[in-house]
Design a protein around this motif. Structure first.
Motif, PDB file in Angstrom:
ATOM      1  N   UNK A 201     -38.446  19.970 -92.061  1.00  0.00           N
ATOM      2  CA  UNK A 201     -38.236  20.113 -90.618  1.00  0.00           C
ATOM      3  C   UNK A 201     -37.579  18.859 -90.040  1.00  0.00           C
ATOM      4  N   UNK A 202     -38.036  17.693 -90.491  1.00  0.00           N
ATOM      5  CA  UNK A 202     -37.481  16.430 -90.022  1.00  0.00           C
ATOM      6  C   UNK A 202     -35.998  16.328 -90.386  1.00  0.00           C
ATOM      7  N   UNK A 203     -35.656  16.638 -91.631  1.00  0.00           N
ATOM      8  CA  UNK A 203     -34.264  16.583 -92.079  1.00  0.00           C
ATOM      9  C   UNK A 203     -33.414  17.573 -91.284  1.00  0.00           C
ATOM     10  N   UNK A 204     -33.900  18.781 -91.092  1.00  0.00           N
ATOM     11  CA  UNK A 204     -33.155  19.799 -90.339  1.00  0.00           C
ATOM     12  C   UNK A 204     -32.918  19.332 -88.900  1.00  0.00           C
ATOM     13  N   UNK A 205     -33.927  18.731 -88.282  1.00  0.00           N
ATOM     14  CA  UNK A 205     -33.806  18.252 -86.903  1.00  0.00           C
ATOM     15  C   UNK A 205     -32.774  17.119 -86.820  1.00  0.00           C
ATOM     16  N   UNK A 206     -32.817  16.190 -87.771  1.00  0.00           N
ATOM     17  CA  UNK A 206     -31.866  15.076 -87.780  1.00  0.00           C
ATOM     18  C   UNK A 206     -30.444  15.579 -88.020  1.00  0.00           C
ATOM     19  N   UNK A 207     -30.285  16.506 -88.954  1.00  0.00           N
ATOM     20  CA  UNK A 207     -28.953  17.040 -89.244  1.00  0.00           C
ATOM     21  C   UNK A 207     -28.401  17.822 -88.051  1.00  0.00           C
ATOM     22  N   UNK A 208     -29.256  18.522 -87.335  1.00  0.00           N
ATOM     23  CA  UNK A 208     -28.833  19.237 -86.131  1.00  0.00           C
ATOM     24  C   UNK A 208     -28.342  18.243 -85.079  1.00  0.00           C
ATOM     25  N   UNK A 209     -29.068  17.159 -84.914  1.00  0.00           N
ATOM     26  CA  UNK A 209     -28.684  16.114 -83.954  1.00  0.00           C
ATOM     27  C   UNK A 209     -27.344  15.487 -84.345  1.00  0.00           C
ATOM     28  N   UNK A 210     -27.159  15.228 -85.647  1.00  0.00           N
ATOM     29  CA  UNK A 210     -25.902  14.653 -86.127  1.00  0.00           C
ATOM     30  C   UNK A 210     -24.747  15.631 -85.892  1.00  0.00           C
ATOM     31  N   UNK A 211     -24.979  16.916 -86.149  1.00  0.00           N
ATOM     32  CA  UNK A 211     -23.937  17.926 -85.934  1.00  0.00           C
ATOM     33  C   UNK A 211     -23.541  18.009 -84.460  1.00  0.00           C
ATOM     34  N   UNK A 212     -24.502  17.856 -83.550  1.00  0.00           N
ATOM     35  CA  UNK A 212     -24.198  17.843 -82.120  1.00  0.00           C
ATOM     36  C   UNK A 212     -23.296  16.665 -81.767  1.00  0.00           C
ATOM     37  N   UNK A 213     -23.580  15.503 -82.339  1.00  0.00           N
ATOM     38  CA  UNK A 213     -22.769  14.310 -82.096  1.00  0.00           C
ATOM     39  C   UNK A 213     -21.360  14.516 -82.639  1.00  0.00           C
ATOM     40  N   UNK A 214     -21.247  15.084 -83.828  1.00  0.00           N
ATOM     41  CA  UNK A 214     -19.943  15.327 -84.446  1.00  0.00           C
ATOM     42  C   UNK A 214     -19.132  16.304 -83.599  1.00  0.00           C
ATOM     43  N   UNK A 215     -19.767  17.361 -83.100  1.00  0.00           N
ATOM     44  CA  UNK A 215     -19.056  18.350 -82.290  1.00  0.00           C
ATOM     45  C   UNK A 215     -18.555  17.760 -80.974  1.00  0.00           C
ATOM     46  N   UNK A 216     -19.331  16.847 -80.387  1.00  0.00           N
ATOM     47  CA  UNK A 216     -18.929  16.223 -79.126  1.00  0.00           C
ATOM     48  C   UNK A 216     -17.819  15.188 -79.328  1.00  0.00           C
ATOM     49  N   UNK A 217     -17.737  14.610 -80.516  1.00  0.00           N
ATOM     50  CA  UNK A 217     -16.764  13.548 -80.799  1.00  0.00           C
ATOM     51  C   UNK A 217     -15.470  14.166 -81.337  1.00  0.00           C
ATOM     52  N   UNK A 218     -14.576  14.532 -80.432  1.00  0.00           N
ATOM     53  CA  UNK A 218     -13.323  15.171 -80.840  1.00  0.00           C
ATOM     54  C   UNK A 218     -12.260  14.151 -81.246  1.00  0.00           C
ATOM     55  N   UNK A 219     -12.531  12.872 -81.052  1.00  0.00           N
ATOM     56  CA  UNK A 219     -11.553  11.829 -81.382  1.00  0.00           C
ATOM     57  C   UNK A 219     -11.509  11.512 -82.877  1.00  0.00           C
ATOM     58  N   UNK A 220     -12.524  11.910 -83.625  1.00  0.00           N
ATOM     59  CA  UNK A 220     -12.595  11.554 -85.041  1.00  0.00           C
ATOM     60  C   UNK A 220     -12.729  12.785 -85.922  1.00  0.00           C
ATOM     61  N   UNK A 221     -12.210  12.646 -87.139  1.00  0.00           N
ATOM     62  CA  UNK A 221     -12.298  13.714 -88.136  1.00  0.00           C
ATOM     63  C   UNK A 221     -13.411  13.350 -89.121  1.00  0.00           C
ATOM     64  N   UNK A 222     -14.569  13.919 -88.964  1.00  0.00           N
ATOM     65  CA  UNK A 222     -15.721  13.607 -89.810  1.00  0.00           C
ATOM     66  C   UNK A 222     -15.613  14.308 -91.156  1.00  0.00           C
ATOM     67  N   UNK A 223     -16.064  13.610 -92.181  1.00  0.00           N
ATOM     68  CA  UNK A 223     -16.107  14.144 -93.541  1.00  0.00           C
ATOM     69  C   UNK A 223     -17.567  14.214 -93.949  1.00  0.00           C
ATOM     70  N   UNK A 224     -17.956  15.340 -94.520  1.00  0.00           N
ATOM     71  CA  UNK A 224     -19.323  15.504 -95.008  1.00  0.00           C
ATOM     72  C   UNK A 224     -19.373  15.041 -96.459  1.00  0.00           C
ATOM     73  N   UNK A 225     -20.217  14.083 -96.738  1.00  0.00           N
ATOM     74  CA  UNK A 225     -20.331  13.584 -98.109  1.00  0.00           C
ATOM     75  C   UNK A 225     -21.277  14.477 -98.902  1.00  0.00           C
ATOM     76  N   UNK A 226     -21.067  14.533-100.187  1.00  0.00           N
ATOM     77  CA  UNK A 226     -21.965  15.305-101.048  1.00  0.00           C
ATOM     78  C   UNK A 226     -23.325  14.624-101.191  1.00  0.00           C
ATOM     79  N   UNK A 227     -23.416  13.381-100.700  1.00  0.00           N
ATOM     80  CA  UNK A 227     -24.675  12.634-100.782  1.00  0.00           C
ATOM     81  C   UNK A 227     -25.547  12.800 -99.544  1.00  0.00           C
ATOM     82  N   UNK A 228     -25.124  13.627 -98.578  1.00  0.00           N
ATOM     83  CA  UNK A 228     -25.997  13.927 -97.451  1.00  0.00           C
ATOM     84  C   UNK A 228     -25.773  13.108 -96.202  1.00  0.00           C
TER      85      UNK A 228
END
Length: 191
Positions: A44-71
């Motif tokens: 649950x903690x990991x899912x909540x943190x990843x959801x928060x990170x995804x929200x930040x990525x979606x709001x940040x249109x100035x950068x092209x984020x890359x998802x690493x295979x390491x999480x």
């Protein structure tokens, strides 16, 4: 004669008194429920943190984020496009970095941390930093978003970073000294 009888009786008593130990019944039985509950909490903690990170990525249109295979996620501030090496096990890297909250509030500035040197996979640094440096080339600057399990985890850093805190870190890789060159320099310095 009395001595023989006495010895025989002692031997008989020793033989009868020595029996194989019997297994004890366990005092308590662990059903594994604590571990299952702990796994669920961490998921649950990991899912909540990843959801928060995804929200930040979606709001940040100035950068092209890359998802690493390491999480973790990252983007390039400065990218080296010509052929260059990335550090591998044993290489010495010279770098600068900072640590902030996911929203960008500074926790440790680059000035506070200073320039660091680190032998890849041979010294103790937080997991995300170790994995992130191996993605970089000399002269590059990347910004990383690390979930808490890739940062300082359950214990934090015992100073400014609390437990289970995801972080943002901007890292500049100044120099890579390959292990072979490092060993040659060390050998040439020995008398």
């Amino acid at each position: 004669m009395k001595l023989k009888i006495f010895t025989a009786i002692l031997t008989l008593l020793a033989f009868v008194g020595c029996k194989t130990p019997e297994a004890r019944e366990p005092v308590s039985q662990n059903s594994g429920s604590f571990i299952r509950e702990s796994v669920k909490r961490n998921q649950k903690l990991v899912a909540k943190e990843e959801e928060r990170i995804q929200e930040i990525i979606q709001k940040d249109t100035a950068h092209n984020y890359i998802s690493s295979s390491d999480g973790f996620w990252y983007y390039y501030n400065t990218k080296v496009t010509q052929d260059s090496i990335s550090p591998v096990y044993g290489d010495l890297v010279n770098f600068n970095y900072d640590i902030s909250t996911l929203e960008g509030t500074s926790i440790y500035s680059t000035e506070e941390i200073g320039t660091r040197e680190y032998k890849i996979d041979q010294e103790n640094v937080f997991n995300g930093l170790r994995q992130g440096l191996k993605l970089m080339k000399e002269g590059e600057t990347l910004t990383f978003l690390f979930p808490s399990y890739k940062a300082f985890g359950y214990y934090g850093d015992q100073e400014k970073i609390g437990r289970n805190v995801p972080i943002r870190s901007t890292i500049t890789l100044n120099k890579i000294i390959e292990e072979d060159n490092l060993n040659q320099n060390e050998n040439s310095n020995t008398p």
